[in-house]
Design an enzyme around this catalytic site. Sequence first.
Site, PDB file in Angstrom:
ATOM      1  N   ASN A   1       0.829  -1.118   0.050  1.00  8.04           N
ATOM      2  CA  ASN A   1       0.016  -0.064  -0.189  1.00  8.04           C
ATOM      3  C   ASN A   1       0.944   1.113   0.196  1.00  8.04           C
ATOM      4  O   ASN A   1       1.896   1.258   0.491  1.00  8.04           O
ATOM      5  CB  ASN A   1      -0.952  -0.139   1.374  1.00  8.04           C
ATOM      6  CG  ASN A   1      -0.362  -0.572   2.286  1.00  8.04           C
ATOM      7  OD1 ASN A   1       0.531   0.323   3.145  1.00  8.04           O
ATOM      8  ND2 ASN A   1      -0.466  -1.638   2.884  1.00  8.04           N
TER       9      ASN A   1
ATOM     10  N   GLU B   1      -3.637  -0.719   6.435  1.00  9.15           N
ATOM     11  CA  GLU B   1      -2.683  -0.150   6.858  1.00  9.15           C
ATOM     12  C   GLU B   1      -2.411   1.461   7.152  1.00  9.15           C
ATOM     13  O   GLU B   1      -1.444   1.849   7.566  1.00  9.15           O
ATOM     14  CB  GLU B   1      -1.214  -0.776   6.312  1.00  9.15           C
ATOM     15  CG  GLU B   1      -1.201  -2.254   6.435  1.00  9.15           C
ATOM     16  CD  GLU B   1      -1.144  -2.879   7.717  1.00  9.15           C
ATOM     17  OE1 GLU B   1      -0.763  -2.079   8.611  1.00  9.15           O
ATOM     18  OE2 GLU B   1      -0.778  -4.061   7.900  1.00  9.15           O
TER      19      GLU B   1
ATOM     20  N   HIS C   1       4.709   1.306   1.231  1.00  7.63           N
ATOM     21  CA  HIS C   1       4.905  -0.277   2.009  1.00  7.63           C
ATOM     22  C   HIS C   1       4.834  -1.408   0.913  1.00  7.63           C
ATOM     23  O   HIS C   1       3.747  -1.248   0.008  1.00  7.63           O
ATOM     24  CB  HIS C   1       3.629  -0.320   3.016  1.00  7.63           C
ATOM     25  CG  HIS C   1       3.544  -1.831   3.885  1.00  7.63           C
ATOM     26  ND1 HIS C   1       4.776  -2.249   4.244  1.00  7.63           N
ATOM     27  CD2 HIS C   1       2.567  -2.616   3.791  1.00  7.63           C
ATOM     28  CE1 HIS C   1       4.312  -3.551   4.694  1.00  7.63           C
ATOM     29  NE2 HIS C   1       3.150  -3.615   4.205  1.00  7.63           N
TER      30      HIS C   1
ATOM     31  N   HIS D   1       6.534  -5.535   0.195  1.00  6.15           N
ATOM     32  CA  HIS D   1       7.148  -6.786   0.558  1.00  6.15           C
ATOM     33  C   HIS D   1       8.165  -7.263  -0.215  1.00  6.15           C
ATOM     34  O   HIS D   1       8.077  -8.457  -0.717  1.00  6.15           O
ATOM     35  CB  HIS D   1       6.069  -7.869   0.890  1.00  6.15           C
ATOM     36  CG  HIS D   1       4.989  -7.465   1.577  1.00  6.15           C
ATOM     37  ND1 HIS D   1       3.725  -8.392   1.598  1.00  6.15           N
ATOM     38  CD2 HIS D   1       4.696  -6.751   2.482  1.00  6.15           C
ATOM     39  CE1 HIS D   1       2.858  -7.891   2.514  1.00  6.15           C
ATOM     40  NE2 HIS D   1       3.385  -6.852   3.175  1.00  6.15           N
TER      41      HIS D   1
ATOM     42  N   HIS E   1       7.303  -9.027   8.258  1.00  5.57           N
ATOM     43  CA  HIS E   1       6.163  -8.344   7.490  1.00  5.57           C
ATOM     44  C   HIS E   1       6.645  -7.876   6.054  1.00  5.57           C
ATOM     45  O   HIS E   1       6.116  -8.211   5.276  1.00  5.57           O
ATOM     46  CB  HIS E   1       5.517  -7.142   8.356  1.00  5.57           C
ATOM     47  CG  HIS E   1       4.153  -6.659   7.445  1.00  5.57           C
ATOM     48  ND1 HIS E   1       3.324  -5.879   8.649  1.00  5.57           N
ATOM     49  CD2 HIS E   1       3.921  -6.614   6.300  1.00  5.57           C
ATOM     50  CE1 HIS E   1       2.706  -5.491   7.784  1.00  5.57           C
ATOM     51  NE2 HIS E   1       2.691  -6.044   6.336  1.00  5.57           N
TER      52      HIS E   1
END
Length: 269
Positions: free
Chosen positions: A30, A78, A97, A99, A160
Amino acid sequence: MQNEYEIKKEMCEIGKRVYNRGMVAANDGNFSVKLNDNEFLCTPTGVSKGFMTPEYICKVDAKGNVLQANKGFRPSSEIKMHMRVYQERPDVNAVVHAHPLYATTFAICGIPLTQPIMPEAVIALGCVPIAKYGTPSTMEIPDAVSEHLQYFDAVLLENHGALAYSNSLLNAYHKMESVEFYAQLLYQSKMLGEPQEFNKEQMDKLYEIRRQMGLPGKHPANVCPNAKAGKPSCHSCGGSCGAAAPEAATADADLVASITKKVMDQLGL
């Protein structure tokens, strides 16, 4: 200056870049952009960031309440994490954000990205600490991230992913790219042996280059207490060097002394 629709289009373009580079899977990740002190654009929850169009983008206020969202779209779960960054870092205008594979691997293993191994990473990032684990969509993550906001411009989120923030969406995205590239280099160099790190003299020169470039954001070259006192920066202190609680320092010293005594006893010395 970009209008709101142009910013939404840019968010969709960044979404494609994040997705195409494998920094997210499925509907992960996000990001958000600050319009003013009480209006923020953010990506929606439950959609792939690689396939967004401008009508997907939501608008929220400084508390994360929905100001505008088309039918079927809700702001990222989030958003609390994003709002904490904006609240505590007035210089930040965008948050990303994701991963990314290598950076998230380090986050899962609890290993921060602190080894100074390449000039670009030292100058642009400083280092990337780990924010302790928090349950997604709760206040645990904002609280964990908050500990690092005044010292760093990117953090790993334990078990995370990663978080990067800057004065523009493009810069925040580029910072995320840099975090992942740094993590991949560190991982691969560890496969070949122990990476060679810069010495203090080399670090001082790199920090001086950063200061001369006038780069925005937080960085050990500027915020480390040692650096402020005219001493060599410790690079990964996060503001703790020279500022540790006396009782903590005493406890560490006592622990070292105790371990040393046990080793000496076992060796018969």
